[in-house]
Design an enzyme around this catalytic site. Structure first.
Site, mmCIF file in Angstrom:
data_model
loop_
_atom_site.group_PDB
_atom_site.id
_atom_site.type_symbol
_atom_site.label_atom_id
_atom_site.label_comp_id
_atom_site.label_asym_id
_atom_site.label_seq_id
_atom_site.Cartn_x
_atom_site.Cartn_y
_atom_site.Cartn_z
ATOM 1 N N LYS A 48 0.815 -1.227 0.000
ATOM 2 C CA LYS A 48 0.000 0.000 0.000
ATOM 3 C C LYS A 48 0.845 1.272 0.000
ATOM 4 C CE LYS A 48 -3.359 -0.968 -0.613
ATOM 5 N NZ LYS A 48 -3.755 -1.548 -1.934
ATOM 6 N N THR A 51 2.975 0.746 -5.111
ATOM 7 C CA THR A 51 3.603 -0.310 -5.919
ATOM 8 C C THR A 51 3.056 -0.339 -7.344
ATOM 9 O OG1 THR A 51 3.256 -1.577 -3.873
ATOM 10 C CG2 THR A 51 4.413 -2.688 -5.685
ATOM 11 N N LYS A 106 8.396 -7.503 -9.041
ATOM 12 C CA LYS A 106 7.816 -6.811 -7.883
ATOM 13 C C LYS A 106 7.926 -7.688 -6.646
ATOM 14 C CE LYS A 106 3.144 -6.224 -6.074
ATOM 15 N NZ LYS A 106 1.706 -6.200 -6.381
ATOM 16 N N HIS A 108 7.213 -7.402 -2.049
ATOM 17 C CA HIS A 108 7.039 -6.684 -0.780
ATOM 18 C C HIS A 108 7.926 -7.300 0.298
ATOM 19 C CE1 HIS A 108 3.668 -4.477 -2.371
ATOM 20 N NE2 HIS A 108 2.835 -5.500 -2.387
ATOM 21 N N THR A 227 -0.569 7.818 -15.875
ATOM 22 C CA THR A 227 -0.313 7.144 -14.593
ATOM 23 C C THR A 227 -0.873 7.929 -13.407
ATOM 24 O OG1 THR A 227 1.901 8.138 -14.376
ATOM 25 C CG2 THR A 227 1.771 5.989 -15.473
ATOM 26 N N SER A 228 -1.729 8.917 -13.684
ATOM 27 C CA SER A 228 -2.393 9.632 -12.591
ATOM 28 C C SER A 228 -3.370 8.675 -11.906
ATOM 29 C CB SER A 228 -3.153 10.850 -13.127
ATOM 30 O OG SER A 228 -4.257 10.430 -13.923
ATOM 31 N N PHE A 229 -3.685 8.955 -10.656
ATOM 32 C CA PHE A 229 -4.604 8.085 -9.911
ATOM 33 C C PHE A 229 -5.956 7.994 -10.619
ATOM 34 C CE2 PHE A 229 -7.790 7.142 -6.692
ATOM 35 C CZ PHE A 229 -7.250 5.998 -6.119
ATOM 36 N N GLU A 231 -6.703 8.226 -13.781
ATOM 37 C CA GLU A 231 -6.651 7.362 -14.964
ATOM 38 C C GLU A 231 -6.467 5.892 -14.585
ATOM 39 O OE1 GLU A 231 -7.164 8.116 -18.275
ATOM 40 O OE2 GLU A 231 -7.855 9.996 -17.403
ATOM 41 N N MET A 232 -5.575 5.631 -13.618
ATOM 42 C CA MET A 232 -5.297 4.245 -13.242
ATOM 43 C C MET A 232 -6.483 3.596 -12.536
ATOM 44 S SD MET A 232 -1.252 4.275 -12.225
ATOM 45 C CE MET A 232 -1.324 2.579 -11.647
#
EC number: 2.8.2.1
Length: 295
Positions: A48, A51, A106, A108, A227-229, A231-232
């Site tokens: 959170k 990523t 990727k 965590h 890649t804006s919030f 749009e994503m």
């Protein structure tokens, strides 16, 4: 319905003292056979912390800003999640087999559980850290909607578990500090979620420089927009709506919920905030890391 019963809400399992989702703990054995390549790039975060955001940015960079290519598959297929494993879905290791070089990966995982091959091969790492309060709130909502996690209980009890490192992947405090320390000896670009929110173009330029690539300014501007919030959140290739409902129930809470800095203020009570700050000061004492909890 049987599958739902099979996967739903198992307790965390401890590996080398680190609590993990049961299925992810089971993936660590097979992960030992993973062989890193020098041209791999690892995206590492505590959960959170941005990523998916940085994964989409890096995939766009690797595809030369070609939006069509970035729609070829969901983000979790384009950027294999090393320790991922749940019944009925290809594991991270299986996805990796079909991933052409140069690969984006990727994780965590804290350093204690990270495959040594990544360090031996001096694989470049893009690490994103986010302030602990927003992580705790976001993780609480994620625990609710992602059914491979135990039930989070009340916010108050979850916050106590978060502070004690008794959530999946363990202590946020240790995670952000040990990767910060690693950046002194290993090629790690250490980014902050809040900096990315404040000036995404500047942070994308840092990433480009780190991976040794350049793109025209108009392509970078397109990346900032794509890649804006906003749009994503509506892009099925990034918002995890393609994942089956028995694993992620977006009607409980969307995977991409608010994507902001400072949302913790709508959840923490004054007493919780004071207790958290006092505990935070002890756990982060002597660390040169500095976080902004709002913009």
């Amino acid at each position: 319905m049987e599958l739902i019963q099979d996967i739903s809400r198992p307790p965390l399992e401890y590996v080398k003292g680190v609590p993990l989702i049961k299925y992810f703990a089971e993936a660590l054995g097979p992960l030992q056979s993973f062989q890193a390549r020098p041209d791999d790039l690892l995206i590492s975060t505590y959960p959170k912390s941005g990523t998916t955001w940085v994964s989409q940015i890096l995939d766009m960079i690797y595809q030369g800003g070609d939006l069509e290519k970035c729609h070829r598959a969901p983000i979790f297929m384009r950027v294999p999640f090393l320790e991922f494993k749940v019944p009925g879905i290809p594991s991270g290791m299986e996805t990796l087999k079909n991933t052409p070089a140069p690969r984006l990966l990727k994780t965590h995982l804290p350093l204690a559980l990270l495959p040594q091959t990544l360090l031996d091969q001096k694989v470049k790492v893009v690490y994103v850290a986010r302030n602990a309060k927003d992580v705790a709130v976001s993780y609480y909502h994620f625990y609710h909607m992602a059914k491979v996690y135990p039930h989070p209980g009340t916010w108050e009890s979850f916050l106590e578990k978060f502070m004690a490192g008794e959530v999946s992947y363990g202590s946020w405090y240790q995670h952000v500090q040990e990767w910060w320390e690693l950046s002194r000896t290993h090629p790690v670009l250490y980014l902050f979620y809040e900096d990315m929110k404040e000036n995404p173009k500047r942070e994308i330029q840092k990433i480009l420089e780190f991976v040794g690539r350049s793109l025209p300014e108009e392509t970078v501007d397109l990346m900032v927009e794509h890649t804006s919030f906003k749009e994503m959140k509506k892009n099925p290739m990034t918002n995890y709506t393609t994942v089956r409902r028995e694993f992620m129930d977006h009607s409980i809470s969307p995977f991409m919920r608010k994507g902001m800095a400072g949302d913790w203020k709508t959840t923490f009570t004054v007493a919780q905030n004071e207790r958290f700050d006092a505990d935070y000061a002890k756990k982060m004492a002597g660390c040169s890391l500095s976080f902004r909890s709002e913009l």
